[in-house]
Motif scaffolding. Structure first.
Motif, PDB file in Angstrom:
ATOM      1  N   THR A  21      -2.891 -12.338  -9.109  1.00 50.70           N
ATOM      2  CA  THR A  21      -1.948 -11.131  -8.674  1.00 50.70           C
ATOM      3  C   THR A  21      -2.744 -10.860  -7.323  1.00 50.70           C
ATOM      4  O   THR A  21      -3.976 -10.779  -7.020  1.00 50.70           O
ATOM      5  N   GLY A  22      -1.993 -10.179  -6.568  1.00 48.18           N
ATOM      6  CA  GLY A  22      -2.396  -9.606  -5.184  1.00 48.18           C
ATOM      7  C   GLY A  22      -2.953 -10.670  -3.984  1.00 48.18           C
ATOM      8  O   GLY A  22      -3.975 -10.518  -3.519  1.00 48.18           O
ATOM      9  N   GLY A  24      -1.606 -12.192  -1.703  1.00 53.15           N
ATOM     10  CA  GLY A  24      -1.189 -12.158  -0.244  1.00 53.15           C
ATOM     11  C   GLY A  24      -2.136 -12.346   0.660  1.00 53.15           C
ATOM     12  O   GLY A  24      -2.181 -12.641   1.786  1.00 53.15           O
ATOM     13  N   ASP A  46       2.364 -11.560  -5.209  1.00 54.56           N
ATOM     14  CA  ASP A  46       2.102 -10.426  -4.535  1.00 54.56           C
ATOM     15  C   ASP A  46       3.255  -9.281  -4.483  1.00 54.56           C
ATOM     16  O   ASP A  46       4.410  -9.930  -4.283  1.00 54.56           O
ATOM     17  N   SER A  59       0.562  -5.835   2.053  1.00 54.86           N
ATOM     18  CA  SER A  59       0.837  -7.244   2.378  1.00 54.86           C
ATOM     19  C   SER A  59       2.306  -7.532   2.527  1.00 54.86           C
ATOM     20  O   SER A  59       3.051  -6.979   2.091  1.00 54.86           O
ATOM     21  N   LEU A  64       1.796 -13.836   1.988  1.00 55.13           N
ATOM     22  CA  LEU A  64       1.957 -14.738   0.909  1.00 55.13           C
ATOM     23  C   LEU A  64       2.180 -16.284   1.214  1.00 55.13           C
ATOM     24  O   LEU A  64       1.548 -17.153   0.704  1.00 55.13           O
ATOM     25  N   ALA A 112      -4.585  -7.715  -8.252  1.00 53.47           N
ATOM     26  CA  ALA A 112      -3.898  -6.498  -7.567  1.00 53.47           C
ATOM     27  C   ALA A 112      -4.157  -5.210  -7.823  1.00 53.47           C
ATOM     28  O   ALA A 112      -4.548  -4.523  -8.943  1.00 53.47           O
TER      29      ALA A 112
END
Length: 277
Positions: A21-22, A24, A46, A59, A64, A112
């Motif tokens: 996750t996160g 990007g 993301d 982002s 991404l 994330a």
């Protein structure tokens, strides 16, 4: 051994699939690329959109897409989708799609997170709720979206991104500290219960990392320095400078690989000594 032979050797996570996750930009992108370099295929999400109360730019879909391009340039497969970690249903849909395309899931990297740096008396209910929802509930959602695939597959690795502040806290970050201590406890609790299924769970605790979040967070401390200068020794580290995201990715790679099959419930600080102050 010749260089051309080294280039064809299987990587440390060859054949594995990792959900990140996160992804990007920042640490998430670095994790995706580091694992892809070592042979993993990637499921990446993301939010790629602004988050309420967050003072720095988030982002974008283009970020991404760039992560996906760089993973594919390493000759690895990737399923990259926009999703908010606060939405368990959306995360599960992406994971299920990724598993259908890539065949399995072995690693979950719940990376994330957000940071809203303000003194205690300026923390609003909205700031507190947003931070907990993203940084703690979002991490729980990330695990819940994919953990059954790990159990069904006979095991795997879950890596939760906490912080040096999830070990010692720090000034002017009540919401962030609260969420990151929660992540530390979440990792230990899940590690206990999932060990029988050969799923290990660990937390990683970065210090200052060269990302957009840190770029905006560090200046936010400056006006507070005059208010309470005694606290600012807590922000130091033994190793000078700000580390590149890849340093955290190297720790994630170790925990994702079979080199760490007996490591679970650990809180791995990669912070240059910050959490020891």
């Amino acid at each position: 051994m010749r260089i051309e032979e080294l280039s064809t050797m299987p990587g440390r996570v060859a054949g594995k699939v990792a959900f990140i996750t996160g992804a990007g930009r920042g640490q998430g992108r670095a994790h995706a690329l580091r694992l892809a370099e070592e042979g993993a295929d990637i499921i990446a999400v993301d939010i790629a959109a602004p988050v309420e109360n967050v003072p720095y730019p988030m982002s974008t879909p283009e970020d991404l897409a760039e992560t996906a391009r760089q993973v594919e340039a390493l000759d690895r497969r990737i399923v990259a989708e926009v999703a908010d970690v606060r939405d368990l249903g959306a995360l599960k849909a992406v994971v299920d799609k990724g598993v259908a395309q890539l065949g399995r899931l072995d690693v979950i990297s719940a990376n994330a997170g957000i940071d809203i740096t303000v003194p205690w008396h300026k923390v609003t209910p909205e700031i507190m709720r947003t931070t907990i929802d993203v940084n703690l509930i979002g991490v729980w959602n990330t695990v819940m979206a994919g953990v059954q695939h790990l159990v069904d597959g006979g095991g795997g690795s879950i890596i939760l991104t906490s912080s040096a502040n999830g070990l010692k806290a720090g000034p002017y970050q009540v919401p962030y500290n609260s969420s990151k201590f929660g992540v530390t406890a979440l990792a230990k609790s899940l590690a206990m219960e999932l060990a029988k299924d050969h799923v290990r769970v660990n937390s990683v605790h970065p210090g200052g990392v060269d990302t957009t979040m840190a770029e905006f967070a560090l200046p936010a401390f400056e006006p507070m320095h005059e208010d309470n200068p005694a606290l600012f020794g807590m922000l130091g580290a033994w190793i000078p400078g700000v580390m590149p995201p890849r340093e955290i990715s190297n720790a994630v790679l170790f925990l994702a690989s079979d080199e760490s099959t007996w490591v679970t419930g650990a809180a791995l600080a990669v912070d240059g000594g910050m959490s020891q102050y």
